[in-house]
Each structure stands twice: as C-alpha cells, then as structure tokens.
Motif scaffolding. Structure first.
Motif, PDB file in Angstrom:
ATOM      1  N   THR A 110      -7.088 -19.207  -0.217  1.00 31.82           N
ATOM      2  CA  THR A 110      -8.183 -18.169  -0.324  1.00 31.82           C
ATOM      3  C   THR A 110      -8.394 -17.693  -1.722  1.00 31.82           C
ATOM      4  OG1 THR A 110      -6.222 -16.492  -0.561  1.00 31.82           O
ATOM      5  CG2 THR A 110      -6.946 -16.873   1.731  1.00 31.82           C
ATOM      6  N   ILE A 111      -9.691 -16.738  -1.697  1.00 32.99           N
ATOM      7  CA  ILE A 111     -10.110 -16.429  -3.054  1.00 32.99           C
ATOM      8  C   ILE A 111      -9.559 -14.910  -3.338  1.00 32.99           C
ATOM      9  CG2 ILE A 111     -12.151 -15.688  -4.213  1.00 32.99           C
ATOM     10  CD1 ILE A 111     -11.987 -18.863  -4.006  1.00 32.99           C
ATOM     11  N   HIS A 112      -8.909 -14.702  -4.606  1.00 33.75           N
ATOM     12  CA  HIS A 112      -8.257 -13.399  -4.926  1.00 33.75           C
ATOM     13  C   HIS A 112      -9.315 -12.490  -5.735  1.00 33.75           C
ATOM     14  CE1 HIS A 112      -4.268 -16.014  -5.094  1.00 33.75           C
ATOM     15  NE2 HIS A 112      -4.870 -15.930  -3.895  1.00 33.75           N
ATOM     16  N   THR A 113      -9.335 -11.562  -5.153  1.00 34.58           N
ATOM     17  CA  THR A 113     -10.269 -10.341  -5.788  1.00 34.58           C
ATOM     18  C   THR A 113      -9.675  -9.299  -6.683  1.00 34.58           C
ATOM     19  OG1 THR A 113     -10.617  -8.955  -3.913  1.00 34.58           O
ATOM     20  CG2 THR A 113     -12.035 -10.817  -4.104  1.00 34.58           C
ATOM     21  N   GLY A 114      -8.442  -9.108  -6.484  1.00 34.52           N
ATOM     22  CA  GLY A 114      -7.489  -8.174  -6.851  1.00 34.52           C
ATOM     23  C   GLY A 114      -7.565  -6.840  -6.322  1.00 34.52           C
ATOM     24  N   ALA A 115      -8.512  -6.634  -5.005  1.00 32.71           N
ATOM     25  CA  ALA A 115      -8.779  -5.472  -4.385  1.00 32.71           C
ATOM     26  C   ALA A 115      -7.399  -5.157  -3.802  1.00 32.71           C
ATOM     27  CB  ALA A 115      -9.472  -5.819  -3.180  1.00 32.71           C
ATOM     28  N   SER A 116      -6.750  -3.659  -3.885  1.00 35.65           N
ATOM     29  CA  SER A 116      -5.646  -3.187  -3.474  1.00 35.65           C
ATOM     30  C   SER A 116      -5.316  -3.337  -2.110  1.00 35.65           C
ATOM     31  CB  SER A 116      -5.357  -1.789  -4.006  1.00 35.65           C
ATOM     32  OG  SER A 116      -6.165  -1.058  -3.430  1.00 35.65           O
ATOM     33  N   GLU A 117      -6.539  -3.103  -1.351  1.00 34.57           N
ATOM     34  CA  GLU A 117      -6.253  -3.015   0.059  1.00 34.57           C
ATOM     35  C   GLU A 117      -6.093  -4.749   0.790  1.00 34.57           C
ATOM     36  OE1 GLU A 117     -10.749  -3.366  -0.856  1.00 34.57           O
ATOM     37  OE2 GLU A 117      -8.922  -2.134  -1.286  1.00 34.57           O
ATOM     38  N   ASP A 118      -5.765  -5.591  -0.425  1.00 36.33           N
ATOM     39  CA  ASP A 118      -5.585  -6.985   0.135  1.00 36.33           C
ATOM     40  C   ASP A 118      -4.321  -7.358  -0.066  1.00 36.33           C
ATOM     41  OD1 ASP A 118      -8.207  -7.301   0.937  1.00 36.33           O
ATOM     42  OD2 ASP A 118      -8.932  -8.491  -0.767  1.00 36.33           O
ATOM     43  N   ILE A 119      -3.589  -6.673  -0.979  1.00 37.73           N
ATOM     44  CA  ILE A 119      -2.124  -7.111  -1.348  1.00 37.73           C
ATOM     45  C   ILE A 119      -1.039  -7.356  -0.344  1.00 37.73           C
ATOM     46  CG2 ILE A 119      -1.436  -4.623  -1.486  1.00 37.73           C
ATOM     47  CD1 ILE A 119      -0.482  -7.527  -3.874  1.00 37.73           C
ATOM     48  N   SER A 120      -1.161  -6.536   0.719  1.00 36.11           N
ATOM     49  CA  SER A 120      -0.195  -6.698   1.653  1.00 36.11           C
ATOM     50  C   SER A 120      -0.570  -8.004   2.654  1.00 36.11           C
ATOM     51  CB  SER A 120      -0.302  -5.785   3.070  1.00 36.11           C
ATOM     52  OG  SER A 120       0.592  -4.610   2.587  1.00 36.11           O
ATOM     53  N   LYS A 121      -1.948  -8.330   2.868  1.00 34.88           N
ATOM     54  CA  LYS A 121      -2.309  -9.541   3.527  1.00 34.88           C
ATOM     55  C   LYS A 121      -1.853 -10.828   2.420  1.00 34.88           C
ATOM     56  CE  LYS A 121      -6.774 -10.131   3.646  1.00 34.88           C
ATOM     57  NZ  LYS A 121      -8.173  -9.973   4.073  1.00 34.88           N
ATOM     58  N   TYR A 122      -2.097 -10.739   1.294  1.00 32.41           N
ATOM     59  CA  TYR A 122      -1.825 -11.860   0.482  1.00 32.41           C
ATOM     60  C   TYR A 122      -0.158 -12.101   0.413  1.00 32.41           C
ATOM     61  CZ  TYR A 122      -0.635 -13.948  -4.066  1.00 32.41           C
ATOM     62  OH  TYR A 122       0.113 -14.750  -5.038  1.00 32.41           O
ATOM     63  N   LEU A 123       0.452 -11.036   0.346  1.00 35.24           N
ATOM     64  CA  LEU A 123       1.988 -11.082   0.161  1.00 35.24           C
ATOM     65  C   LEU A 123       2.343 -11.621   1.476  1.00 35.24           C
ATOM     66  CD1 LEU A 123       3.063  -7.928  -1.779  1.00 35.24           C
ATOM     67  CD2 LEU A 123       2.983 -10.373  -2.647  1.00 35.24           C
ATOM     68  N   ILE A 124       2.151 -11.405   2.651  1.00 36.46           N
ATOM     69  CA  ILE A 124       2.398 -11.858   3.998  1.00 36.46           C
ATOM     70  C   ILE A 124       2.197 -13.315   4.012  1.00 36.46           C
ATOM     71  CG2 ILE A 124       1.945 -11.815   6.436  1.00 36.46           C
ATOM     72  CD1 ILE A 124       1.206  -8.683   6.100  1.00 36.46           C
ATOM     73  N   LYS A 125       1.044 -13.685   3.407  1.00 34.05           N
ATOM     74  CA  LYS A 125       0.759 -15.282   3.465  1.00 34.05           C
ATOM     75  C   LYS A 125       1.564 -15.920   2.520  1.00 34.05           C
ATOM     76  CE  LYS A 125      -3.450 -18.097   3.165  1.00 34.05           C
ATOM     77  NZ  LYS A 125      -3.786 -18.359   4.448  1.00 34.05           N
ATOM     78  N   VAL A 126       1.843 -15.735   1.363  1.00 32.33           N
ATOM     79  CA  VAL A 126       2.663 -16.400   0.316  1.00 32.33           C
ATOM     80  C   VAL A 126       4.076 -16.020   0.699  1.00 32.33           C
ATOM     81  CG1 VAL A 126       0.705 -16.667  -1.003  1.00 32.33           C
ATOM     82  CG2 VAL A 126       2.467 -14.790  -1.597  1.00 32.33           C
ATOM     83  N   VAL A 127       4.506 -15.100   1.139  1.00 30.34           N
ATOM     84  CA  VAL A 127       6.099 -14.703   1.045  1.00 30.34           C
ATOM     85  C   VAL A 127       6.235 -14.594   2.711  1.00 30.34           C
ATOM     86  CG1 VAL A 127       7.916 -13.466   0.402  1.00 30.34           C
ATOM     87  CG2 VAL A 127       5.942 -13.742  -0.997  1.00 30.34           C
ATOM     88  N   PRO A 128       6.391 -15.653   3.472  1.00 24.21           N
ATOM     89  CA  PRO A 128       6.567 -15.479   4.947  1.00 24.21           C
ATOM     90  C   PRO A 128       7.857 -15.037   5.340  1.00 24.21           C
ATOM     91  CG  PRO A 128       6.488 -17.925   4.167  1.00 24.21           C
ATOM     92  CD  PRO A 128       6.079 -17.080   2.965  1.00 24.21           C
TER      93      PRO A 128
END
Length: 269
Positions: A110-128
């Motif tokens: 994915t492309i990371h933008t640093g938007a705070s609302e994306d943090i949960s989605k990012y963490l769920i993806k990389v820390v399953p």
C-alpha cells in the motif's frame, strides 16, 4: 616659426586633451560611485541601514514535497535515511554492523500517507497476530515490555494516533510515553508495576526509559515509526533537529540491533 614645430604636434595636443578629458570623466565617475555608495548606506532616524530589503525564503509548497511512502520500499527508505543522518558520525565498519535487510522490516503493498484515520487499517495489515499476542502477555515477569511501540514526534499527534488506533488495539493496556503533562516517574511506576501491550510516545522519552531500564524489550515484537506525517512546517519526524538525534540513537542502540537479531520488525507508517 611653423618650421620648428614637429609634424605631429596636433596629435600631442589632442593626446593631452584626451588625458585631461579622461581624468575629468574618471573624477566624475568616482564622485557618482561615491555618492551612490553613500546613499546606499543612508540610515533612518533610528540609525538602521536602509540597504536592500532581504527577501524571505519562500516556504516550499506541499505539492513539491513527497508526502507518501511506498510500503514496499520501507527497508531502502529507512536505511538510506539513517546513513544520510549518520554520515559524519559513523564509520563504514560501524554501519556494516548495523545494516538491516528486508527480514527486519514490515513491508506491504500500500501507499502510506500518514493520515491518522488509516493507522488501524495499517496495523491490522502488518500485525495480523495482535489479539493472540495480547492474550499471551499476562505474566507479571513481563511487566514493562510492550508488544508494540508506536513512535511519533509530538504529544498532540500521539494522542490523535492513539485515539485512531482503537479498532486495532481492542482490549489491551496502553502506556503513553511522552513528556507533556506526564512525569517520567509516573511512567516508570506504570512500566515497573503493570503488564503493558501497546506503547506510544516520542523518541526522547522512549530512549530515556529504555536507558534507565524501566522500559524493557523482552516481549517487544514491533516498532512502528510515524514516518510520513508532517507538521505545520512540513517537517517529518526525521527532519526536526531536536527529535532527529534521539530517533537516530534509538535506532542505533536498540531497534536495529534487535531487528538484526530477529527479535522485532520495524514498520514505517
């Protein structure tokens, strides 16, 4: 009488006239230049110089600054930035001892933008395996060692990220590791007396708690750096002078050695 004069007497006369004329022009030029320089140095009644106005450097437009990160390039971006920041302090041999590879980092597509609302989605993806890891961390002997550390540069940003990460965190114990309104002694007490799962804070405070032994790494599996977010001056965490030093030391003294030993993985949000 005319016979006694040289044939080119008028040329000599013209030459002398030219010299006089050139001298006169030179004096005028000097007076003009002198007058101009004096006018440049005129001062106002308060004694300040009225020279040329200094032009302020324009702030770079956000369109001209890279504000995203390709998740597949995390390792290259992190290592090249670290090398740039330590070029004057670490030798080639020292860098070779710290070099990280793909196995040390959390990469994704994915492309990371640093938007705070994306943090949960990012963490769920990389820390399953988060919920399982939280369930396993119950023993008192594991006090003071979170499973995941999220590192950012400002208290307000940390509060925002912590709030936005609720969906990912679920039921777990969170410890805030920054200086604003929280004494280091309070954080030491929390870490020494409780099992914590999710730590979030600044490089400076995290580094201090690691150095005094209150914050431990025995159960630490993930370190996420808030990499792409920029403050009002368009600076990332690594761009802020008062933060960069602590972040580099944190990477050098703790995070990179643990990653190389396969104890944890590093992610860039």
């Amino acid at each position: 009488m005319a016979d006694t004069l040289d044939d080119e007497w008028w040329l000599e006369e013209n030459d002398s006239e030219n010299e006089i004329e050139n001298e006169t022009k030179g004096e005028k030029r000097k007076r003009t230049e002198s007058g101009a320089s004096k006018s440049d140095k005129k001062t106002d009644i308060n004694g300040t110089n009225k020279g040329k106005k200094k032009t302020k450097r324009k702030k770079p437009k956000i369109e001209s600054i890279t504000t995203t990160l390709d998740g597949s390039q995390v390792t290259d971006v992190l290592w090249s930035t670290f090398c740039d920041c330590t070029a004057d302090t670490l030798s080639t041999i020292e860098l070779e001892d710290l070099v990280i590879d793909e196995t040390c980092c959390l990469t994704d597509d994915t492309i990371h933008t640093g938007a705070s609302e994306d943090i949960s989605k990012y963490l769920i993806k990389v820390v399953p395996d988060w919920s399982q890891s939280v369930a396993r961390l119950k023993k008192k002997s594991h006090r003071g060692s979170p499973i995941l550390l999220l590192v950012s540069c400002a208290a307000t940003r940390i509060v925002e990220l912590n709030r936005s990460a609720v969906e990912f965190k679920g039921y777990c114990k969170t410890v805030k590791l920054f200086a604003k309104h929280i004494k280091v002694s309070e954080q030491e007490l929390t870490l020494e007396s409780q099992v914590v799962h999710f730590g979030i804070g600044t490089p400076s405070r995290i580094l201090k708690l690691l150095q005094n032994g209150s914050l431990k790494t025995s159960r630490l599996k993930y370190v996420i750096l808030d990499w792409t977010w920029r403050d009002q001056k368009l600076r990332r965490m690594i761009d802020i002078p008062e933060v960069r030093g602590e972040l580099i030391n944190l990477l050098k003294e703790y995070i990179f050695p643990l990653a190389k030993a396969s104890k944890l993985k590093i992610g860039l949000f």
